[in-house]
Motif scaffolding. Structure first.
Motif, PDB file in Angstrom:
ATOM      1  N   HIS A  34      -0.782   8.576   4.355  1.00  0.00           N
ATOM      2  CA  HIS A  34       0.630   8.350   4.043  1.00  0.00           C
ATOM      3  C   HIS A  34       1.541   9.035   5.062  1.00  0.00           C
ATOM      4  CE1 HIS A  34      -0.881   6.986   0.103  1.00  0.00           C
ATOM      5  NE2 HIS A  34       0.252   6.323   0.039  1.00  0.00           N
ATOM      6  N   SER A  35       1.127  10.190   5.549  1.00  0.00           N
ATOM      7  CA  SER A  35       1.935  10.865   6.573  1.00  0.00           C
ATOM      8  C   SER A  35       1.959  10.043   7.856  1.00  0.00           C
ATOM      9  CB  SER A  35       1.411  12.278   6.835  1.00  0.00           C
ATOM     10  OG  SER A  35       0.174  12.282   7.534  1.00  0.00           O
ATOM     11  N   ALA A  36       0.835   9.412   8.200  1.00  0.00           N
ATOM     12  CA  ALA A  36       0.783   8.557   9.391  1.00  0.00           C
ATOM     13  C   ALA A  36       1.699   7.352   9.247  1.00  0.00           C
ATOM     14  CB  ALA A  36      -0.654   8.106   9.643  1.00  0.00           C
ATOM     15  N   LYS A  37       1.759   6.800   8.035  1.00  0.00           N
ATOM     16  CA  LYS A  37       2.563   5.605   7.780  1.00  0.00           C
ATOM     17  C   LYS A  37       4.052   5.907   7.630  1.00  0.00           C
ATOM     18  CE  LYS A  37      -1.042   3.010   5.287  1.00  0.00           C
ATOM     19  NZ  LYS A  37      -1.417   2.471   3.945  1.00  0.00           N
ATOM     20  N   SER A  38       4.397   7.169   7.478  1.00  0.00           N
ATOM     21  CA  SER A  38       5.790   7.530   7.180  1.00  0.00           C
ATOM     22  C   SER A  38       6.739   7.253   8.339  1.00  0.00           C
ATOM     23  CB  SER A  38       5.885   9.010   6.801  1.00  0.00           C
ATOM     24  OG  SER A  38       5.681   9.841   7.944  1.00  0.00           O
ATOM     25  N   GLY A  39       6.209   7.228   9.556  1.00  0.00           N
ATOM     26  CA  GLY A  39       7.045   7.032  10.727  1.00  0.00           C
ATOM     27  C   GLY A  39       7.820   8.256  11.147  1.00  0.00           C
ATOM     28  N   LEU A  40       7.593   9.362  10.483  1.00  0.00           N
ATOM     29  CA  LEU A  40       8.363  10.582  10.757  1.00  0.00           C
ATOM     30  C   LEU A  40       7.721  11.446  11.839  1.00  0.00           C
ATOM     31  CD1 LEU A  40      10.766  12.350   9.994  1.00  0.00           C
ATOM     32  CD2 LEU A  40       9.395  13.305   8.124  1.00  0.00           C
ATOM     33  N   PHE A  41       6.410  11.311  12.014  1.00  0.00           N
ATOM     34  CA  PHE A  41       5.681  12.254  12.858  1.00  0.00           C
ATOM     35  C   PHE A  41       5.118  11.587  14.116  1.00  0.00           C
ATOM     36  CE2 PHE A  41       4.806  13.433   8.311  1.00  0.00           C
ATOM     37  CZ  PHE A  41       5.774  14.432   8.256  1.00  0.00           C
ATOM     38  N   GLN A  42       5.118  12.354  15.197  1.00  0.00           N
ATOM     39  CA  GLN A  42       4.449  11.918  16.423  1.00  0.00           C
ATOM     40  C   GLN A  42       3.007  12.419  16.466  1.00  0.00           C
ATOM     41  OE1 GLN A  42       7.813  13.257  16.573  1.00  0.00           O
ATOM     42  NE2 GLN A  42       8.149  11.056  16.291  1.00  0.00           N
ATOM     43  N   ILE A  43       2.765  13.541  15.793  1.00  0.00           N
ATOM     44  CA  ILE A  43       1.451  14.196  15.799  1.00  0.00           C
ATOM     45  C   ILE A  43       1.065  14.527  14.362  1.00  0.00           C
ATOM     46  CG2 ILE A  43       0.125  16.196  16.619  1.00  0.00           C
ATOM     47  CD1 ILE A  43       2.277  16.498  18.851  1.00  0.00           C
ATOM     48  N   LEU A  44      -0.204  14.365  14.048  1.00  0.00           N
ATOM     49  CA  LEU A  44      -0.726  14.827  12.767  1.00  0.00           C
ATOM     50  C   LEU A  44      -1.522  16.099  13.012  1.00  0.00           C
ATOM     51  CD1 LEU A  44      -1.893  11.466  11.147  1.00  0.00           C
ATOM     52  CD2 LEU A  44       0.367  12.559  11.072  1.00  0.00           C
ATOM     53  N   GLY A  45      -1.204  17.131  12.257  1.00  0.00           N
ATOM     54  CA  GLY A  45      -1.803  18.446  12.487  1.00  0.00           C
ATOM     55  C   GLY A  45      -3.158  18.614  11.823  1.00  0.00           C
ATOM     56  N   HIS A  46      -4.057  19.267  12.517  1.00  0.00           N
ATOM     57  CA  HIS A  46      -5.363  19.763  12.035  1.00  0.00           C
ATOM     58  C   HIS A  46      -5.947  18.949  10.870  1.00  0.00           C
ATOM     59  CE1 HIS A  46      -2.793  21.675   9.009  1.00  0.00           C
ATOM     60  NE2 HIS A  46      -2.365  22.599   9.859  1.00  0.00           N
ATOM     61  N   ILE A  47      -6.427  17.747  11.167  1.00  0.00           N
ATOM     62  CA  ILE A  47      -6.735  16.792  10.096  1.00  0.00           C
ATOM     63  C   ILE A  47      -8.040  17.054   9.337  1.00  0.00           C
ATOM     64  CG2 ILE A  47      -5.341  14.995  11.166  1.00  0.00           C
ATOM     65  CD1 ILE A  47      -8.041  13.599  11.897  1.00  0.00           C
ATOM     66  N   ASP A  48      -8.754  18.106   9.649  1.00  0.00           N
ATOM     67  CA  ASP A  48      -9.836  18.519   8.734  1.00  0.00           C
ATOM     68  C   ASP A  48      -9.754  20.011   8.425  1.00  0.00           C
ATOM     69  OD1 ASP A  48     -10.749  19.505  11.156  1.00  0.00           O
ATOM     70  OD2 ASP A  48     -12.806  18.793  10.919  1.00  0.00           O
ATOM     71  N   ALA A  49      -8.523  20.537   8.431  1.00  0.00           N
ATOM     72  CA  ALA A  49      -8.325  21.978   8.243  1.00  0.00           C
ATOM     73  C   ALA A  49      -8.710  22.470   6.867  1.00  0.00           C
ATOM     74  CB  ALA A  49      -6.874  22.357   8.543  1.00  0.00           C
ATOM     75  N   MET A  50      -8.939  21.560   5.930  1.00  0.00           N
ATOM     76  CA  MET A  50      -9.340  21.990   4.595  1.00  0.00           C
ATOM     77  C   MET A  50     -10.704  22.693   4.620  1.00  0.00           C
ATOM     78  SD  MET A  50      -8.769  19.716   1.181  1.00  0.00           S
ATOM     79  CE  MET A  50      -8.163  20.526  -0.300  1.00  0.00           C
TER      80      MET A  50
END
Length: 268
Positions: free
Chosen positions: A148-164
């Motif tokens: 959903h963050s990728a689809k939001s159009g707000l971000f150029q970069i997604l941070g640390h996508i397996d940081a959990m």
């Protein structure tokens, strides 16, 4: 080309040093671009400083931007200083955050999922007592939020996508197809993911994301960038050359940084 797009400073309450300390250190390390990307305030809260040890206060947001722009000008003959921010992704508050960012001269915004079911992803003990099915559900919710963050159009970069996996390395072993589906969506949205080297400061060690995720990201034509997630000036560009080498081994030929929200491709 040497760059680092993910750095923090003392405003967030859990990093050391001023913004200028990071700029000076980046110059000493011979970077061409240094991105300043401290944690955005909790804009949805009525409190000015909801969590003082996690993110900057709301009243510091404009002074933060002004300071980065001042330093951009001051050091323009030595290094390119980029204005960024690491933004939490809260789906129900996305329009509020969008309105806070829309008129500001950001070079990029990093969208990071830090909360799943209203619990911080780094909270130790959050996995205790969960069945295998419940663990899989948490992981799938995490990646649904990233989608959903990728689809939001707000971000150029997604941070640390397996940081959990930070304080729960077994996270990586939870079996689900959700990651591949998420990477496909990220590729379609033309959003970059970062190779974030701060995993070395957590129990999991290594980088975010793991090699198997980077391999699938390449398959889905996902752009990559670099961020140390430095919370001390000395960690700027931590493992930069090692990441370059590993990306080449995986099959990448280029990565990107952002100026005025436009991707700039550069060879590895």
């Amino acid at each position: 080309m040497k760059f680092d797009l993910h750095t923090h400073h003392q405003r967030c309450g859990h990093a050391i040093g001023t913004i200028e300390d990071y700029v000076k250190q980046a110059i000493q390390y011979d970077l061409q671009y240094i991105g300043i990307s401290d944690h955005s305030p909790y804009f949805y809260s009525d409190e000015d400083h909801l969590f003082p040890t996690i993110a900057m206060q709301k009243s510091e947001f404009i002074p933060y931007i002004e300071e980065v722009l001042r330093l951009k000008k001051k050091y323009e003959d030595k290094i390119h200083v980029l204005l960024g921010v690491e933004s939490d992704f809260f789906p129900k508050h996305i329009d509020l955050y969008r309105n806070q960012y829309i008129n500001q001269p950001f070079d990029y915004i990093i969208g990071s999922v830090h909360y799943v079911s209203d619990v911080n992803i780094f909270k130790k003990g959050r996995w205790e007592g969960l069945s295998s099915a419940e663990q899989r559900g948490v992981k799938e919710e995490y990646y649904s939020l990233i989608e959903h963050s990728a689809k939001s159009g707000l971000f150029q970069i997604l941070g640390h996508i397996d940081a959990m996996k930070g304080f729960y390395p077994a996270f990586s072993e939870i079996q689900t197809d959700v990651i591949d589906n998420t990477l496909k969506i990220i590729g379609q949205q033309d959003v970059a993911i970062e190779i974030n080297t701060s995993g070395s400061t957590k129990d999991c060690g290594g980088w975010y994301p793991a090699d198997d995720i980077l391999e699938r990201a390449l398959f889905h034509d996902v752009s990559v960038t670099f961020g140390s997630d430095a919370h001390t000036p000395e960690r700027i560009c931590d493992d930069f050359e090692q990441v370059q080498t590993r990306l080449k081994e995986i099959g990448y030929r280029e990565w990107v940084y952002f100026v005025e929200k436009k991707p700039v491709k550069t060879s590895l």
